[in-house]
Design a protein around this motif. Structure first.
Motif, PDB file in Angstrom:
ATOM      1  N   GLU A  22      40.786  48.841  32.468  1.00  0.00           N
ATOM      2  CA  GLU A  22      39.496  48.385  32.992  1.00  0.00           C
ATOM      3  C   GLU A  22      38.846  47.356  32.069  1.00  0.00           C
ATOM      4  O   GLU A  22      38.288  46.355  32.528  1.00  0.00           O
ATOM      5  CB  GLU A  22      38.571  49.570  33.221  1.00  0.00           C
ATOM      6  CG  GLU A  22      39.000  50.425  34.395  1.00  0.00           C
ATOM      7  CD  GLU A  22      38.064  51.592  34.648  1.00  0.00           C
ATOM      8  OE1 GLU A  22      36.865  51.488  34.316  1.00  0.00           O
ATOM      9  OE2 GLU A  22      38.539  52.598  35.196  1.00  0.00           O
ATOM     10  N   THR A  23      38.919  47.592  30.779  1.00  0.00           N
ATOM     11  CA  THR A  23      38.319  46.663  29.820  1.00  0.00           C
ATOM     12  C   THR A  23      39.039  45.324  29.843  1.00  0.00           C
ATOM     13  O   THR A  23      38.398  44.265  29.787  1.00  0.00           O
ATOM     14  CB  THR A  23      38.351  47.255  28.397  1.00  0.00           C
ATOM     15  OG1 THR A  23      37.702  48.536  28.414  1.00  0.00           O
ATOM     16  CG2 THR A  23      37.657  46.358  27.406  1.00  0.00           C
ATOM     17  N   LEU A  24      40.364  45.351  29.953  1.00  0.00           N
ATOM     18  CA  LEU A  24      41.132  44.110  30.013  1.00  0.00           C
ATOM     19  C   LEU A  24      40.784  43.327  31.277  1.00  0.00           C
ATOM     20  O   LEU A  24      40.569  42.116  31.219  1.00  0.00           O
ATOM     21  CB  LEU A  24      42.629  44.402  29.962  1.00  0.00           C
ATOM     22  CG  LEU A  24      43.550  43.180  30.060  1.00  0.00           C
ATOM     23  CD1 LEU A  24      43.261  42.188  28.936  1.00  0.00           C
ATOM     24  CD2 LEU A  24      45.005  43.617  30.040  1.00  0.00           C
ATOM     25  N   ALA A  25      40.703  44.006  32.404  1.00  0.00           N
ATOM     26  CA  ALA A  25      40.352  43.329  33.661  1.00  0.00           C
ATOM     27  C   ALA A  25      38.978  42.677  33.563  1.00  0.00           C
ATOM     28  O   ALA A  25      38.791  41.529  33.972  1.00  0.00           O
ATOM     29  CB  ALA A  25      40.393  44.321  34.824  1.00  0.00           C
ATOM     30  N   LEU A  26      38.024  43.385  33.007  1.00  0.00           N
ATOM     31  CA  LEU A  26      36.672  42.843  32.856  1.00  0.00           C
ATOM     32  C   LEU A  26      36.655  41.663  31.880  1.00  0.00           C
ATOM     33  O   LEU A  26      36.004  40.650  32.134  1.00  0.00           O
ATOM     34  CB  LEU A  26      35.711  43.932  32.380  1.00  0.00           C
ATOM     35  CG  LEU A  26      34.247  43.528  32.248  1.00  0.00           C
ATOM     36  CD1 LEU A  26      33.698  43.049  33.589  1.00  0.00           C
ATOM     37  CD2 LEU A  26      33.423  44.687  31.725  1.00  0.00           C
ATOM     38  N   ALA A  27      37.398  41.773  30.784  1.00  0.00           N
ATOM     39  CA  ALA A  27      37.453  40.673  29.808  1.00  0.00           C
ATOM     40  C   ALA A  27      38.041  39.419  30.450  1.00  0.00           C
ATOM     41  O   ALA A  27      37.500  38.324  30.286  1.00  0.00           O
ATOM     42  CB  ALA A  27      38.276  41.088  28.591  1.00  0.00           C
ATOM     43  N   LEU A  28      39.129  39.568  31.176  1.00  0.00           N
ATOM     44  CA  LEU A  28      39.745  38.406  31.812  1.00  0.00           C
ATOM     45  C   LEU A  28      38.842  37.812  32.885  1.00  0.00           C
ATOM     46  O   LEU A  28      38.738  36.602  33.018  1.00  0.00           O
ATOM     47  CB  LEU A  28      41.109  38.780  32.401  1.00  0.00           C
ATOM     48  CG  LEU A  28      42.180  39.159  31.377  1.00  0.00           C
ATOM     49  CD1 LEU A  28      43.445  39.626  32.079  1.00  0.00           C
ATOM     50  CD2 LEU A  28      42.478  38.010  30.437  1.00  0.00           C
TER      51      LEU A  28
END
Length: 101
Positions: A22-28
């Motif tokens: 989830e954090t990676l998706a939000l960062a991207l």
């Protein structure tokens, strides 16, 4: 929404990372300009495959994002992504799969 990472060599999963999805998706989503660079190709809702060449090209993009990330959780997700991209770039016949929700 989340993005899981799997490094595959042919049909075998060599390495995986599911902890920062989830954090990676939000960062991207928040840090990558639309239509610019390899990282903008990643679809958080479908699977995206990077070849060794794509992974090599995306590494400097991740390094640039580390300077603009918002806190330790995004930094950890981006460092994990960089590690997976590096592993892909150095794995003959390797592909990095971004598995979207």
């Amino acid at each position: 929404m989340g993005i899981e990472l799997e490094l595959r060599q042919r049909d075998t999963v060599v390495r995986r990372s599911y902890e920062h999805g989830e954090t990676l998706a939000l960062a991207l989503e928040t840090l990558v300009p639309p239509g610019r660079g390899r990282l903008s190709w990643i679809d958080p809702y479908r699977d995206t495959r990077f070849t060794e060449q794509d992974a090599r090209a995306a590494l400097p993009e991740v390094a640039a994002l580390l300077d603009t990330c918002a806190g330790p959780f995004q930094e950890a997700a981006l460092l994990d992504l960089a590690e997976m991209l590096e592993a892909c770039a150095t794995t003959p016949g390797g592909c990095l799969w971004f598995i979207g929700d």
